[in-house]
Motif scaffolding. Structure first.
Motif, PDB file in Angstrom:
ATOM      1  N   LYS A  13      -3.614   0.020  44.508  1.00 54.07           N
ATOM      2  CA  LYS A  13      -4.890  -0.365  45.098  1.00 54.07           C
ATOM      3  C   LYS A  13      -5.976  -0.543  44.042  1.00 54.07           C
ATOM      4  N   GLU A  14      -5.701  -0.118  42.809  1.00 56.13           N
ATOM      5  CA  GLU A  14      -6.669  -0.275  41.728  1.00 56.13           C
ATOM      6  C   GLU A  14      -6.653  -1.691  41.144  1.00 56.13           C
ATOM      7  N   ILE A  15      -5.639  -2.489  41.496  1.00 54.32           N
ATOM      8  CA  ILE A  15      -5.521  -3.831  40.912  1.00 54.32           C
ATOM      9  C   ILE A  15      -6.747  -4.698  41.210  1.00 54.32           C
TER      10      ILE A  15
ATOM     11  N   LEU B  76       4.761  11.052  45.460  1.00 51.22           N
ATOM     12  CA  LEU B  76       4.957   9.937  44.535  1.00 51.22           C
ATOM     13  C   LEU B  76       4.628   8.612  45.213  1.00 51.22           C
ATOM     14  N   GLY B  77       5.000   8.486  46.492  1.00 50.31           N
ATOM     15  CA  GLY B  77       4.632   7.293  47.245  1.00 50.31           C
ATOM     16  C   GLY B  77       3.131   7.148  47.380  1.00 50.31           C
ATOM     17  N   PHE B  78       2.454   8.277  47.579  1.00 49.93           N
ATOM     18  CA  PHE B  78       0.989   8.260  47.649  1.00 49.93           C
ATOM     19  C   PHE B  78       0.395   7.814  46.322  1.00 49.93           C
TER      20      PHE B  78
ATOM     21  N   ILE C  36      11.454  16.725  48.655  1.00 48.46           N
ATOM     22  CA  ILE C  36      10.999  15.745  49.655  1.00 48.46           C
ATOM     23  C   ILE C  36       9.483  15.592  49.584  1.00 48.46           C
ATOM     24  N   ALA C  37       8.783  16.722  49.466  1.00 48.19           N
ATOM     25  CA  ALA C  37       7.318  16.670  49.380  1.00 48.19           C
ATOM     26  C   ALA C  37       6.874  15.906  48.140  1.00 48.19           C
TER      27      ALA C  37
END
Length: 869
Positions: A733-735, A724-726, A718-719
């Motif tokens: 956000k690098e786009i 992975l979502g992070f 789960i962690a």
């Protein structure tokens, strides 16, 4: 997998007896063996038919080699020999799917590759280690049931119980292998997605530069005000479209279009009736040259007035005034065109009766501007300018959902999710009936009126294993086919403004249904049916009841093995054969090609995979595989074979059959959801194993520690999913920063003297040149550009600019009437009707449509008149 229901119904009719066995036999194992034999036989039949039909029917088996528009989105055709196609097909790289069908299609192939990479090593390791461990010194169970976790956890022998430590160690290894592969593929995919989105071919499209914002407050509902709001975005805003409530105008357009289609059908029917009368000798043909201008009266010579196409007015069938369809539709089209023109003039300036609504489309001058504008928060109040959708295309918009305010959309979302949950809950009733088929032994012994089932086991009858293998699988496949349209309607009614958003919402709704109903509930119900006495004794003891359920889960793996294997062999071979699309194609060509336009679309429209349905169906196999990889390792072999055969089948479809339009591209958002939903299979595997350890701790106190360690592994997984979502959010956000680095280079190229045209225009020009070359059967280097007339080029640019500036007005404000298209016949009827249309004030033609020598409608058009494809 539209042919799934048909496939399994066919499997019932094609069932053959399994090999006879001496002595008593575990009927669950017999069912699995029967399903394997059946799947192999059906696969051989389907693949043989495919090999024979493939070279003869390119319209069904390789339309993607010549139909795609623009032409560069076609793939290389395969050889026509029966077996000669296999080597070129296998050599064609998977990246070709990315080129011709986009990132969504390619990501589905990546998902299949990921599952193969995960399951094949698990298959080998679990069969070498787990199956001997489970079966050694076993003191209970028979058939395939001896190879499940219950053989260790429920054994009386201390030695056998101690073997569970080996299971725990291997569980850690297998889960680590799954997580490692997911991490590797997601790292690569995130880079691929950024590369795809920021490529010149994509970032220079208007789709990449446009975003939709909802929840716009009344004081900001103007183009001027919205441009002020987004004035600081890089490179500025080019155009803003404010959505408006157009009231009756869309219905007027819809009514006109209905009459247009009805008129095309009526004229075509009139021509076919005339041809039939000539063919039967009921009327003599009139001499009519091509230079003559025929009148409407020419049709009276060939078709009596009482045989002309007619219909009744009114909404209730068979009631209402009977009118001549051609005359009535032509009058209605003329009337509606005049009223629409007048209404559009009123709408242009009347913002009181046709007020702006709470959404706007913003076209920026660059993709960087669109990303910056859609990411920033520009209003302090919640629900205002809060919901934004990037990468929107006019063809992807669901216009009926554009006028819903944020509060209405919120209420609808809650309401229809409640309806989705209620569907999942109450679907237990048909699923429970399906599960009864897998327990026919119990039914024939305990339900009096079903005793006839035993008669099917006579030497000349159908073995019970086939019944248990085929009937539940067929019923489950049919039930599954009913859900997607229903759940898709839920998503649409929730107010989702785009079709791709509806498909993504469908995936969110259909996957939980697959897991809860088709896996968890079906497993528990089957376990209760098989161990009724044990459940009755445990019903008053909740811990014991949970333990009994946990112990029953591994024994249900046999039913799912049948399902997975039939999908893997029979399903994959049926996908190659395309039996249902093949039948539907020729039925439609024969019975539904009533006009040249319908005939053209039947011949040229290609299939589009519904990813919101396709991924959950595939993910069910993933969840079954992960859920049983420790509990019943025999499943690992079945899952490996299934994913490999499905990979081959879907790879063929995406290379040669499917046509995924850029308008519906999400750049891999379905893949991201699929990876997140894949973890559910790991959670099921770990949670069930932990329950089995903990609720059997009375037999061995070491099971408590093993159960806790299994739960620790569950928490770690789960962690990792959270992490992975992070990683995904950080990567995406690098786009904007990538785009900002590309901007100076792009600006330098644009400002250079005599600079070449921007890539999208250039690519479109190359595509047109290549398409013309194909028609002329000539080859030329792709970089050779023909010199275009300056005036023609200017007019083309102006038309394109007008199209861009009108892109996100409601279609009812800008759409033109479709050009009428009739067959050109020797009787002059088609030409006379086209002339009548032109005199009525709208375009009509008989070009590229005609009656052949058998008096059937034919066409040879590149595209239907008046349609922008």
């Amino acid at each position: 997998m539209k042919q799934a229901a048909f496939l399994f119904l066919l499997s019932v009719a094609s069932a053959v007896p399994a090999m006879a066995q001496d002595g008593p036999q575990d009927t669950s194992s017999q069912a699995v063996i029967s399903s394997i034999v059946l799947a192999l036989i059906l696969s051989a039949i389907f693949l043989t038919a495919f090999l024979i039909l493939r070279p003869r029917l390119p319209a069904v088996y390789q339309p993607k080699t010549y139909r795609a528009k623009p032409a560069w989105r076609n793939t290389e055709p395969l050889p026509s020999s029966i077996l000669g196609w296999i080597s070129p097909y296998l050599r064609n790289p998977d990246k070709e799917v990315l080129r011709i069908n986009g990132l969504d299609a390619y990501s589905f192939i990546l998902f299949m590759q990921l599952m193969i990479r995960i399951f094949v090593p698990i298959w080998l390791l679990s069969w070498v280690v787990l199956m001997p461990l489970y079966a050694a010194n076993i003191d209970h169970g028979d058939g395939l049931n001896m190879f499940n976790f219950g053989s260790v956890i429920g054994a009386k022998s201390k030695t056998q119980q101690l073997r569970s430590s080996g299971v725990l160690i291997l569980h850690y290894i297998l889960v680590a292998w799954v997580v490692y592969n997911i991490h590797v593929i997601m790292t690569k995919f995130m880079e691929l997605r950024k590369e795809f989105l920021t490529s010149p071919e994509h970032r220079n499209t208007n789709q990449a530069k446009t975003f939709l914002v909802t929840g716009v407050p009344n004081e900001m509902l103007s183009e001027t005000r919205m441009k002020e709001v987004y004035a600081d975005v890089p490179d500025g805003v080019k155009k803003v479209w404010i959505n408006r409530n157009l009231k009756e105008l869309p219905k007027m357009i819809e009514e006109r279009d209905k009459n247009v289609n009805k008129l095309e059908g009526a004229v075509s029917k009139l021509i076919k009736t005339a041809a039939k009368n000539v063919k039967k000798g009921k009327v003599e043909p009139m001499a009519l040259s091509d230079a003559q201008e025929p009148s409407l009266e020419v049709a009276e010579h060939y078709v009596p007035a009482n045989k002309r196409p007619t219909h009744r007015l009114g909404k209730i069938p068979c009631i209402g005034e009977k009118v001549d369809t051609i005359s009535h539709c032509r009058e209605e089209i003329t009337r509606l065109n005049n009223e629409i023109a007048q209404k559009r003039e009123v709408v242009l300036d009347d913002y009181v009766n046709y007020p702006p609504e709470s959404s706007a489309f913003v076209l920026c001058n660059s993709m960087l501007g669109a990303y910056t504008g859609s990411n920033g928060k520009v209003h302090p109040e919640p629900h205002k300018l809060a919901k934004r959708y990037r990468e929107v295309h006019p063809g992807d918009i669901v216009w009926t959902n554009m006028n819903r305010n944020p509060y209405e959309r919120k209420i609808r979302t809650i309401g229809f999710w409640a309806l989705t949950i209620a569907t999942i809950i109450f679907w237990v009733i048909p699923i429970a009936l399906v599960s009864l088929f897998s327990s026919v032994d119990y039914l024939q012994q305990n339900v009096p009126f079903l005793g006839w089932i035993s008669a099917l086991q006579e030497p000349s009858g159908i073995p019970i294993g086939v019944i248990k293998a085929v009937l539940p699988t067929a019923a489950l496949a049919i039930l599954n086919s009913l859900l997607p349209p229903w759940l898709r309607w839920h998503a649409k009614q929730s107010g989702v403004p785009t079709r791709t958003g509806i498909e993504l919402s469908l995936m969110d709704r259909f996957f939980p249904f697959q897991v809860i109903q088709n896996f968890i509930f079906l497993t528990i119900l089957g376990g209760i049916q098989q161990q009724e006495d044990r459940f009755q004794k445990a019903i008053e003891d909740p811990p014991q009841f949970v333990a009994t359920i946990a112990m029953a889960i591994p024994t249900q793996s046999n039913f799912f093995m049948q399902y997975v294997f039939l999908i893997g062999l029979s399903g994959a071979s049926a996908m190659f054969l395309q039996l249902v699309p093949l039948i539907v194609y020729y039925v439609k060509i024969k019975f539904l090609s009533s006009t040249p336009r319908k005939l053209w679309h039947l011949r040229n429209d290609m299939g589009v995979p519904p990813f919101g349905q396709l991924f959950p169906v595939t993910l069910l196999i993933t969840v079954l595989g992960f859920g049983y990889m420790i509990l019943a390792p025999v499943m690992n072999g079945f899952a490996s074979v299934t994913f490999f055969t499905l990979y081959l089948a879907y790879r063929y479809l995406f290379l040669y059959v499917f046509d995924c339009k850029p308008v519906n591209e999400t750049a891999g958002l379905f893949f991201k959801k699929a990876i997140n939903q894949t973890f559910v299979g790991l959670y099921v595997s770990l949670f069930v194993a932990a329950l089995m350890y903990l609720f059997n701790s009375g037999a061995n106190k070491n099971f408590i520690a093993m159960g806790v360690l299994t739960l620790v592994l569950l928490v770690l997984v789960i962690a990792y999913q959270v992490y992975l979502g992070f990683l995904w959010n950080k990567s995406m956000k690098e786009i904007p920063s990538i785009l900002s680095q590309q901007a100076p280079m792009q600006q330098a190229v644009t400002d250079a003297p005599n600079a070449p045209p921007a890539l999208p225009e250039k690519d479109a020009y190359y595509a047109n040149a290549q398409q013309g070359a194909l028609v002329q059967q000539q080859s030329a280097p792709a970089h050779v550009l023909q010199v275009e007339d300056v005036q023609a080029s200017k007019e083309k640019d102006q038309a394109e600019e007008i199209k861009v500036m009108n892109a996100f007005y409601h279609p009812s404000r800008t759409s033109t009437q479709q050009t009428m298209w009739y067959p050109n016949d020797n009787f002059g009827i088609g030409r006379s009707q086209a002339l009548a249309d032109q005199k009525a004030g709208y375009e009509s033609t008989t070009e590229h449509a005609f009656l052949n020598e058998k008096y059937k409608i034919e066409e040879d058009a590149v595209s239907p008149p008046g349609e922008d494809l």
